[in-house]
Structure formats: C-alpha cells, structure tokens
Design an enzyme around this catalytic site. Structure first.
Site, mmCIF file in Angstrom:
data_model
loop_
_atom_site.group_PDB
_atom_site.id
_atom_site.type_symbol
_atom_site.label_atom_id
_atom_site.label_comp_id
_atom_site.label_asym_id
_atom_site.label_seq_id
_atom_site.Cartn_x
_atom_site.Cartn_y
_atom_site.Cartn_z
ATOM 1 N N GLU A 409 37.615 108.346 10.988
ATOM 2 C CA GLU A 409 38.985 107.134 10.232
ATOM 3 C C GLU A 409 39.246 108.429 9.741
ATOM 4 O O GLU A 409 38.510 108.695 8.670
ATOM 5 C CB GLU A 409 38.170 105.800 9.705
ATOM 6 C CG GLU A 409 38.360 104.859 10.984
ATOM 7 C CD GLU A 409 37.714 103.844 10.225
ATOM 8 O OE1 GLU A 409 38.498 103.513 8.937
ATOM 9 O OE2 GLU A 409 37.000 102.570 10.013
HETATM 10 C C1 BGC Z 1 38.778 100.160 8.042
HETATM 11 C C2 BGC Z 1 39.840 100.215 9.046
HETATM 12 C C3 BGC Z 1 41.334 99.946 8.606
HETATM 13 C C4 BGC Z 1 41.919 100.808 7.786
HETATM 14 C C5 BGC Z 1 43.569 101.082 7.429
HETATM 15 C C6 BGC Z 1 39.504 101.369 6.988
HETATM 16 O O1 BGC Z 1 38.373 100.996 5.489
HETATM 17 O O2 BGC Z 1 37.830 100.514 8.422
HETATM 18 O O3 BGC Z 1 39.352 98.304 9.876
HETATM 19 O O4 BGC Z 1 42.205 100.024 10.143
HETATM 20 O O5 BGC Z 1 40.716 100.969 6.396
HETATM 21 O O6 BGC Z 1 43.413 99.806 6.753
#
Ligand code: BGC
Length: 563
Positions: A409
């Site tokens: 992410e």
């Molecule tokens: C989470 C995601 C989220 C992102 C932004 C992360 O900590 O894993 O699910 O979209 O934060 O809020």
C-alpha cells in the site's frame, strides 16, 4: 538460535551507517530525479479492501462485522458515514474488472470479507453466495491476466467472533486458521499470493489501545500487546497450514502486510536520537516483523523498554508477553516475502515518557514531529515525504536480511486537486526505483492505494485515496478515472521512468562530466502523458485544469514546471 551479541552489534552499526549515509544528503540530492526502469516482471498493482468498497453489508446472507456494528452505531465518523453501500462493488463486479483491465495493472490486491464467507465466523455457517462472489472476482481477474493478491483479513472481524472476545482470546488462532484453510482450499487453485492479516499493528493499537477503531477497547498499556501476541501466532499458524497442506500443490506464496512509517532521527549526529529512531521502527514494524522475519521473538528494544517500565511500575511481570522456545520456532520464517504498507515519515527525538498511565506509546520514550520540509496531504500527520520510502526500504533490507519486498500500500488523500496525487506517485515511485536500482533493495512489486475512492475508515468519505472517482451521491456509483489513473497507467506501461530521448544527450554529457549540475530533479522533470489513456473522455482537459490549479501554491511540491 538467537544471534550473538557481536552480530547484533554489527547489525545495529549497519543501520546507523545507513541512517548516516542518507541523512547527510542535501535537500537537493534528496530530490534528484532518477531515471530508470524496474526489473522485468515487476508487479504493478492497486489495492482495495472488502469493507471499504463492497457494500452489500447484509446481502445474500452476509453476517455483520465489527465495522458494520461500529459504523452503524457511532457518531464519530464524518457525516455518520458507513460502508453499507460504499462503492457497491458487491453488485458492480464487471465495472471493477473493466477498470482494472483498462489500467493494465499486473495485480489487484483486495480482501475477503470473512463474514460474507462465514457469517458467524466459523465454517458451519458457510454462505455459498459469498464464495460465489469471490469466485467470480478471481475468475474475472485471471481472465484478464491480473494476479489476485488476496488479503484474508483486513480488519472486518465477524461480529459473532467479537462477542466471544475476538483477538483477546487465544482461541482465535484456531478459528482464523480454519477460515484460512477453507480459503486456501477454495480459492488457492487460482490465488498464488496470500496476505494473512493487514496491518496487525493498527488492529492492536487502534483497536485495543486507543480504542478509536473497532472493537473500541481503550487499554493502552496491556491489551495491544496481548492482541498482537495472538495475531502473530494466528498468522504463523495460517502460514504453516498453507505450507503443509497447499503449497506443494498450489505453488503460491504467503506473507503478512505490515504498516511502517519511516522514523527519521531529529539529529543524525546525536547517537541517542539515532537509537530513538531505531527504537521507533522496532516498536511499530519490528513488533511483528522481528518475530516473523528474524528469530521468532520480539525485538530487544521492545523487550527492554516494556520490561524495564513494567518493573519500575512495580508490576509482577512485563506487560509484553513472551513466546516459548517452541512458539519462537513455530513463528520464525513464516513469510515468503516482505509486504509493507507505507504512507508517511515522522521525525522523532528522545523523551522520557511518564510512567503513568501505562501505555505502548509511552513505552517508546520518544516524541514525534512532522517532517518540516515536505508537502502536506489532506490527512493531518500524513505529510508526503517521498525520500522516507527509500530509507525505509533500505532499513528493511539491512534489518531483515535482504528479503524480496512488495510495497502493498502507498498513496495519499489530497485536499483539493488530483494533481497533488500525481506528484505523490511520481516522487514516491521514483524513490522506490532508487532503492531498487541504486541501493540493491530487492523490490518486487508496488501497489498504489487506492483503486477507487472508498470508505476510509475513521475518515468516512471525507478524505479519499482513489485513482478513480466514485460519485457516492448517485445510486449507480459511477466511477471515473482521475488524472492519477492515467499517470499510473503510463508508469506501468513504461515500467518506471525511462530516460526520455530528449534528455539522453544531457544525461550522456553529465556522465562524461560536461554538465556538472543536473536539473532533472523531481521539480523540473516534466510530466509526460501518453495519448494512449484508458479514459473515455481523453485527458487533455484534465491536464490543463490541473496545471492551472497547481499555480495556487497551496502545497509545496517543488514548484517549477515545464511543458
Ligand atoms: C489501510 C487502508 C486504507 C489506508 C488509508 C491503511 O492503513 O490499510 O485500508 O485505505 O490506510 O486510509
């Protein structure tokens, strides 16, 4: 076997040298733009999670999760928003698949809603319609040649399991394992990349320490450690189940997605500050990564800090539970690759924290501040500090023995203009490229967050991360690619940032020493658009619009633009 003191000392020295190497970089060096491409087969992905996009919260037999319960009863989320409908992905699968195909991603990271598959959390409640939905999604991805990267648990615990104490209870280890076992057996013929748990540190700290996320337990000194202990064991058990029963036949890999900020020492020339920054890394990332990727046990920094504090607090034993030797052996090595979620960098300095109340946060003995020279994003405390990503990746390489790394992410919520998001990706992905090409970090994949505007947990729909806009006021939830989607599409197409033809001559001159000062920093390197964009609207209008608004100087992205 535990490492000897000498090796540990050496490792720490390496991390210090690493910090010093980077911290002596001038701001100019830090922002130098690096041209190049990622290795062939690099996994470009985009992410979502079930509760954030699916909606259909009680459709076709789905059971409630702790996030359903929380959002439907709290008034702490902006506009009292919830995920009841969200992007309605449960009913709009074909649109989602179409968008993924148009973006040309190589992988799609999504999560399974546990209570859609097992409404009460256990196998006896199996809901075939939930399984059918994920089968359709997975089959659709495979048909488009997109690798499913599946998170088994992204925070939305079945409410029924919370009623029997959730992650505070060690019984969850077997219950989670049985759910994972079912998913491996059911989807593993097509899913080759599994992530057991998303951000266990967030679950432990926000769910059980701060209590601002479900299950909203406020107990900063004890329960986060207990919950983390159970989460680590649950992850390890699921890993072994995959390893023992499925790996040979299915040939996939399995890991866990850990969240890590980069903690920069306030003064890199002061040893105590460097040690503090290292401790901050250990408290957040090392809490989980050290047992899993190193020796089955918590990092020394955690054991010493919590142990010493507990003693001074006159407690009979450390608030940090300990693993038996058998458990350590069971836990260590339970991840095939390193998956990291990264959003921001913080500057830390030493601080003797109060002994009362007992708290994981004060156990760290540090103060946090914002990185002063970086642009803000819409979310307070989440500045866009791209160079922090390169340092983080190098730290992981040093600390965990040069693992293969996937960024699972990375993204930003922006206040008013998608152009800032483009700048975010441009700068962050370039730092990832530097880590890979210049520092020898074995980066294997990058996942942009998020696929589309989604329910952003405690922020509701106020701060949005999507590369696709979703109109939440329209019952059809129409999706439109933003400028950042076009930009990401081009990065994927180019596999990074290849040196443009018109810069090659300059580059060659620089190599031969004819040009001494580079001006291809991230500020001056132009954005290049392809005519090959996936939007039906074309992107010319959006480009001129965003360029106009970039003149408002609201954020301090390096400001020089040439076209
Ligand atoms: C989470 C995601 C989220 C992102 C932004 C992360 O900590 O894993 O699910 O979209 O934060 O809020």
């Amino acid at each position: 076997m535990d490492q000897c003191l000498h090796c540990r000392g050496l490792q720490r020295l390496c991390r210090f040298l690493l910090l010093q190497k980077f911290s002596s970089q001038s701001n100019f060096d830090r922002q130098m733009y690096h041209y190049g491409t990622f290795p062939e087969g690099f996994s470009w992905g985009i992410s979502s999670s079930a509760y954030q996009i699916e909606g259909g919260w009680n459709a076709d037999g789905k059971g409630p999760s702790i996030w359903d319960r929380f959002t439907q009863t709290t008034n702490t989320i902006p506009d009292n928003a919830n995920g009841n409908v969200a992007c309605d992905s449960y009913n709009r699968l074909n649109e989602d698949l179409y968008m993924l195909r148009a973006l040309r991603v190589k992988s799609y990271r999504f999560s399974l809603s546990w209570s859609r598959i097992f409404p009460d959390g256990t196998r006896k409640s199996l809901n075939q319609k939930g399984v059918d939905y994920y089968n359709r999604l997975i089959d659709g991805l495979i048909a488009y040649n997109i690798e499913p990267m599946v998170t088994l648990y992204h925070w939305d615990l079945p409410e029924a399991l919370q009623k029997v104490n959730g992650w505070e209870s060690a019984e969850m280890i077997d219950i989670f394992n049985d759910y994972c076992d079912f998913c491996f057996a059911t989807f593993g013929d097509r899913v080759k990349f599994w992530i057991t748990i998303n951000q266990p540190q967030t679950i432990a700290w926000s769910g059980y320490g701060l209590g601002n996320m479900p299950p909203n337990v406020v107990d900063p000194g004890y329960r986060p450690y207990i919950v983390a202990h159970n989460l680590i064991k649950a992850h390890a058990k699921a890993y072994h189940t995959y390893d023992d029963k499925y790996r040979q036949l299915q040939g996939g890999l399995i890991s866990i997605a850990l969240n890590a900020d980069w903690f920069e020492p306030a003064d890199v020339n002061v040893v105590r500050e460097v040690v503090t920054a290292d401790r901050a890394m250990q408290f957040q990332l090392g809490w989980f990564a050290h047992p899993i990727f190193k020796n089955g046990d918590y990092p020394d920094a955690l054991k010493w800090q919590v142990g010493n504090k507990s003693e001074i607090q006159s407690l009979p034993q450390s608030r940090l539970p300990s693993f038996t030797e058998e458990e350590k052996n069971f836990i260590k090595g339970t991840a095939d690759v390193f998956c990291v979620n990264h959003y921001t960098t913080r500057v830390v300095s030493y601080f003797t924290a109060a002994l009362q109340p007992h708290s994981y946060e004060s156990d760290r003995d540090m103060r946090e501040a914002e990185e002063p020279d970086s642009p803000t994003t819409a979310i307070p405390n989440q500045k866009a500090v791209a160079w922090g990503l390169r340092r983080l990746l190098n730290w992981i390489k040093e600390e965990y023995g040069d693992p293969e790394i996937y960024i699972t992410e990375n993204g930003a919520a922006v206040e008013w203009d998608d152009f800032e998001r483009v700048m975010f990706y441009k700068a962050y992905i370039d730092e990832a490229l530097k880590a890979n090409n210049l520092d020898g970090v074995r980066l294997r994949g990058y996942t942009a967050t998020a696929f589309m505007d989604s329910f952003e947990w405690l922020y509701g729909y106020k701060f949005l991360f999507g590369l696709h806009h979703v109109d939440f006021t329209n019952p059809d939830r129409p999706r439109t690619p933003k400028y950042s989607a076009h930009y990401y599409y081009n990065i994927i197409k180019d596999n990074g940032f290849p040196l443009p033809d018109d810069e090659k001559m300059l580059h060659d001159c620089r190599q031969t020493g004819l040009v001494h000062h580079s001006f291809d920093t991230s500020s001056a390197q132009p954005l290049r658009l392809s005519t090959n964009c996936p939007s039906q609207n074309g992107c010319t209008d959006q480009v001129s619009l965003t360029l106009l608004s970039s003149n408002t100087q609201k954020v301090r992205w390096p400001a020089v633009w040439k076209y």
